[in-house]
Scaffold this active site. Sequence first.
Site, PDB file in Angstrom:
ATOM      1  N   ASP A   1       0.827  -1.146   0.079  1.00 45.17           N
ATOM      2  CA  ASP A   1       0.071  -0.087   0.119  1.00 45.17           C
ATOM      3  C   ASP A   1       0.996   1.126  -0.168  1.00 45.17           C
ATOM      4  O   ASP A   1       2.174   0.876  -0.009  1.00 45.17           O
ATOM      5  CB  ASP A   1      -0.791  -0.120   1.190  1.00 45.17           C
ATOM      6  CG  ASP A   1      -0.264   0.135   2.562  1.00 45.17           C
ATOM      7  OD1 ASP A   1       1.077   0.146   2.593  1.00 45.17           O
ATOM      8  OD2 ASP A   1      -0.951  -0.052   3.630  1.00 45.17           O
ATOM      9  N   SER A   2       0.359   2.294   0.024  1.00 44.11           N
ATOM     10  CA  SER A   2       1.208   3.594  -0.164  1.00 44.11           C
ATOM     11  C   SER A   2       1.711   4.198   1.129  1.00 44.11           C
ATOM     12  O   SER A   2       2.299   5.299   1.153  1.00 44.11           O
ATOM     13  CB  SER A   2       0.285   4.713  -0.982  1.00 44.11           C
ATOM     14  OG  SER A   2      -0.909   5.085  -0.012  1.00 44.11           O
ATOM     15  N   GLY A   3       0.899   3.665   2.435  1.00 45.16           N
ATOM     16  CA  GLY A   3       1.072   4.379   3.710  1.00 45.16           C
ATOM     17  C   GLY A   3       0.103   5.421   3.887  1.00 45.16           C
ATOM     18  O   GLY A   3      -0.158   5.844   5.025  1.00 45.16           O
TER      19      GLY A   3
ATOM     20  N   ASP B   1      -2.913   8.451  -1.284  1.00 47.36           N
ATOM     21  CA  ASP B   1      -4.006   8.962  -1.236  1.00 47.36           C
ATOM     22  C   ASP B   1      -4.593   9.467   0.266  1.00 47.36           C
ATOM     23  O   ASP B   1      -3.753   8.927   1.118  1.00 47.36           O
ATOM     24  CB  ASP B   1      -5.326   7.753  -1.646  1.00 47.36           C
ATOM     25  CG  ASP B   1      -5.351   6.797  -0.774  1.00 47.36           C
ATOM     26  OD1 ASP B   1      -3.969   6.374   0.063  1.00 47.36           O
ATOM     27  OD2 ASP B   1      -6.260   6.090  -0.583  1.00 47.36           O
TER      28      ASP B   1
ATOM     29  N   GLY C   1     -11.248   4.045   0.914  1.00 44.12           N
ATOM     30  CA  GLY C   1     -12.262   4.552   1.656  1.00 44.12           C
ATOM     31  C   GLY C   1     -13.469   3.879   2.070  1.00 44.12           C
ATOM     32  O   GLY C   1     -14.367   4.434   2.635  1.00 44.12           O
TER      33      GLY C   1
ATOM     34  N   ASP D   1      -7.742  -7.805   0.484  1.00 36.52           N
ATOM     35  CA  ASP D   1      -6.812  -8.062   1.474  1.00 36.52           C
ATOM     36  C   ASP D   1      -7.415  -7.701   2.807  1.00 36.52           C
ATOM     37  O   ASP D   1      -8.404  -6.832   2.901  1.00 36.52           O
ATOM     38  CB  ASP D   1      -5.600  -7.314   1.402  1.00 36.52           C
ATOM     39  CG  ASP D   1      -5.839  -5.673   1.886  1.00 36.52           C
ATOM     40  OD1 ASP D   1      -6.433  -4.917   1.358  1.00 36.52           O
ATOM     41  OD2 ASP D   1      -5.408  -5.355   2.832  1.00 36.52           O
TER      42      ASP D   1
ATOM     43  N   CYS E   1     -12.463 -29.363   6.856  1.00 44.53           N
ATOM     44  CA  CYS E   1     -11.552 -28.683   6.535  1.00 44.53           C
ATOM     45  C   CYS E   1     -10.239 -29.699   6.380  1.00 44.53           C
ATOM     46  O   CYS E   1     -10.290 -30.689   7.362  1.00 44.53           O
ATOM     47  CB  CYS E   1     -10.983 -27.503   7.461  1.00 44.53           C
ATOM     48  SG  CYS E   1      -9.410 -26.914   6.875  1.00 44.53           S
TER      49      CYS E   1
ATOM     50  N   CYS F   1      -6.761 -28.905   6.071  1.00 41.12           N
ATOM     51  CA  CYS F   1      -5.671 -28.155   6.369  1.00 41.12           C
ATOM     52  C   CYS F   1      -4.712 -29.057   7.460  1.00 41.12           C
ATOM     53  O   CYS F   1      -5.306 -29.988   7.993  1.00 41.12           O
ATOM     54  CB  CYS F   1      -5.710 -26.884   6.835  1.00 41.12           C
ATOM     55  SG  CYS F   1      -5.963 -26.425   8.294  1.00 41.12           S
TER      56      CYS F   1
ATOM     57  N   CYS G   1      -6.106 -29.051  10.769  1.00 36.19           N
ATOM     58  CA  CYS G   1      -7.322 -29.700  11.164  1.00 36.19           C
ATOM     59  C   CYS G   1      -7.148 -31.169  10.909  1.00 36.19           C
ATOM     60  O   CYS G   1      -8.016 -32.152  11.517  1.00 36.19           O
ATOM     61  CB  CYS G   1      -8.512 -29.279  10.169  1.00 36.19           C
ATOM     62  SG  CYS G   1      -9.193 -27.615  10.701  1.00 36.19           S
TER      63      CYS G   1
ATOM     64  N   HIS H   1      -4.804 -21.904   9.949  1.00 34.89           N
ATOM     65  CA  HIS H   1      -6.059 -22.346   9.501  1.00 34.89           C
ATOM     66  C   HIS H   1      -6.825 -21.321   8.969  1.00 34.89           C
ATOM     67  O   HIS H   1      -7.594 -21.272   8.061  1.00 34.89           O
ATOM     68  CB  HIS H   1      -6.813 -23.029  10.839  1.00 34.89           C
ATOM     69  CG  HIS H   1      -8.369 -23.402  10.556  1.00 34.89           C
ATOM     70  ND1 HIS H   1      -8.833 -24.279   9.620  1.00 34.89           N
ATOM     71  CD2 HIS H   1      -9.447 -22.654  10.839  1.00 34.89           C
ATOM     72  CE1 HIS H   1     -10.282 -24.220   9.791  1.00 34.89           C
ATOM     73  NE2 HIS H   1     -10.683 -23.137  10.189  1.00 34.89           N
TER      74      HIS H   1
END
Lengths: 375, 375
Positions: free
Chosen positions: B96-98, B150, B220, B270, B308, B310, B313, B339
């Site tokens: 990201d830009s900070g 931004d 935003g 994200d 699951c 994974c 699990c 998980h």
Amino acid sequence: MLLSRFRYELIKEEKHTHARLGRIYTPHGVIETPVFMPVGTQATVKAMTPEELKEIGAEIILSNTYHLYLRPGHELVKKAGGLHSFMHWDRPILTDSGGYQVFSLSDLREITQDGVYFKSYLDGSGHFIGPEKAMEIENALGADIIMCFDECAPYPAEWEYVKKSSDMTIEWAKRCKAGNSRPDEQALFGILQGGLYKDIRIENAKRMADLDFPGYSIGGLSVGEPKDLMLDAIETVENYMPKNKPRYLMGVGSPDLLIEGAIRGIDMFDCVLPTRIARNGTVLTSHGKLVVRNAQYAEDFTPLDSECDCYVCRNYTRAYIRHLFKAGEILAARLASYHNIYFLVKLMDKIREAIKEDELIEFKKEFFAKYGYEL
Amino acid sequence: MLLSRFRYELIKEEKHTHARLGRIYTPHGVIETPVFMPVGTQATVKAMTPEELKEIGAEIILSNTYHLYLRPGHELVKKAGGLHSFMHWDRPILTDSGGYQVFSLSDLREITQDGVYFKSYLDGSGHFIGPEKAMEIENALGADIIMCFDECAPYPAEWEYVKKSSDMTIEWAKRCKAGNSRPDEQALFGILQGGLYKDIRIENAKRMADLDFPGYSIGGLSVGEPKDLMLDAIETVENYMPKNKPRYLMGVGSPDLLIEGAIRGIDMFDCVLPTRIARNGTVLTSHGKLVVRNAQYAEDFTPLDSECDCYVCRNYTRAYIRHLFKAGEILAARLASYHNIYFLVKLMDKIREAIKEDELIEFKKEFFAKYGYEL
């Protein structure tokens, strides 16, 4: 099902020292000795998964009866199918008896011939552990090797106190032997006590040998005494320990003492050192301890130990790991713990190799010189 | 070296929704979209190794410019060979830009057309970041996808404030485009702003589209507004976002919004959610969130999510993981984080599969019903 029974095989004795090369057979696999056992106090070696421990080559871990008894409780672990199943570790486990923690972690305690009344370090609740209770707990946890309930006398302590404590520990050992309900699956080790008094140590070791346990540990050391006194005590009792049984030096895990212990005939070691110092940002390297948190490593793009080939040293720099510590990231503890355990497990590999070649003294000299220890 | 250039491939559009199946080509590999990006704020996805993220199937991670600028510093990361090398992650990274952190983490700040003066959350030291500085930092970090600097207006905010802020963000976007010194290796995305004002959103989206960035994010949102207003805003701007470029909804990662976002044509998401709630003892399951710390799971020897497959699990029980949380063990955060990320990465797999089959609405209904969301 011979493999499922406990057995110690003495492979060879080193020519110039008391060091031994051996093998311990347990229901969950074979252990090459001398061995270092990482500590998983609360049913987890801190910051590590079982898979990582296997990748490192750890063959056995230690877990603490006192902690597991208080939380989550041995009955719960038993319901889970025992400690191996509970924590997802299918290799050998050793549990201590809780004795050491009862004495070191519990302020309020009362010792009687029956056992010890103490208050939980978690919530202050009252508890009692004696030899029979310790066996009940250890049988429920289901480790491959279990330890007798003992009193670890403080250092320093008067001769009279240590003598009485040593005698009581022998009585407790007899009661533990009688109380172990799963002797075929869980090998019960005796614990030698006697502080730093040679006469008590010798008498204690002889009487313990008569009780014919499948293995013995040396307790009551690494409690604050000077290093040379510790080594003297090991030499004293080692003469009286059966050669056909494994010998375990409790609570010792610094590189120098692993080598010194092996030289004096010790087969097993355990210590929280590698994981504890790791979480504080200190790592073990071929050239001694390194505090990777320090500012001097901020732009050091070399591995923790340039002679190490572990996952961490192959993939990360000191600069990155320092950043993780400064940022309080969990990965910092993970990487440092991984490396430190690897360092000690590989050190034991080298010790076994040196015993095989009858070059343990030469190995010690080289290792000490490079690490920065005084010879 | 065509693969080393940034490119978005639109594979198909779902029949009944605005959902898209796509592929993003970057210098560090290909990303199947829609995609969820785990967040590695301080150059580490909390509690995880890069190998574990790969095992899970994560194709791209996000890291935070603001945090890395303050610690360890972008110059240091550059010296390490860039962020990929520094953190040992060879797949795509987005920074990201900070901007968002400057506004949300720094109490003392002054906004001008040049940029923002703020005090470090670490030590109170004074700093300035504007469009040119953000590009300097992001170019030093070297991520595959970088974001324009931004202003993320707060919620709620007056029309006049949001309009001015949106206009400034467009001016800053132009300056970022001019300031990106590595456009061939680092694709710079524009960030759409405009709060919850439809007219501002539309004008902003049109003007941003004219700037011809290789990708766009919707900023935003997910700042405290009701869910239906967020979804309305996405629908509003989606009409004005180029179809031949990836669309990224910033800071969104709850299962319902991943599905709702995909339905509205979003390709990238994200969120810190999976790792943050994991460290607090909460896990995502097919039947909704589960607070594994709770007493009711003390003797529950089933996996976190029985549906699951994974690593966690397959090998651990709720009872064990609860014990780890109660005991404050690092492995607790590790297993829960693993998980939760797995859960979201697999959810995106299922979303992509549903788009392929034109069954995204049916998938949403089934998932919502089982998870416990209201339709």
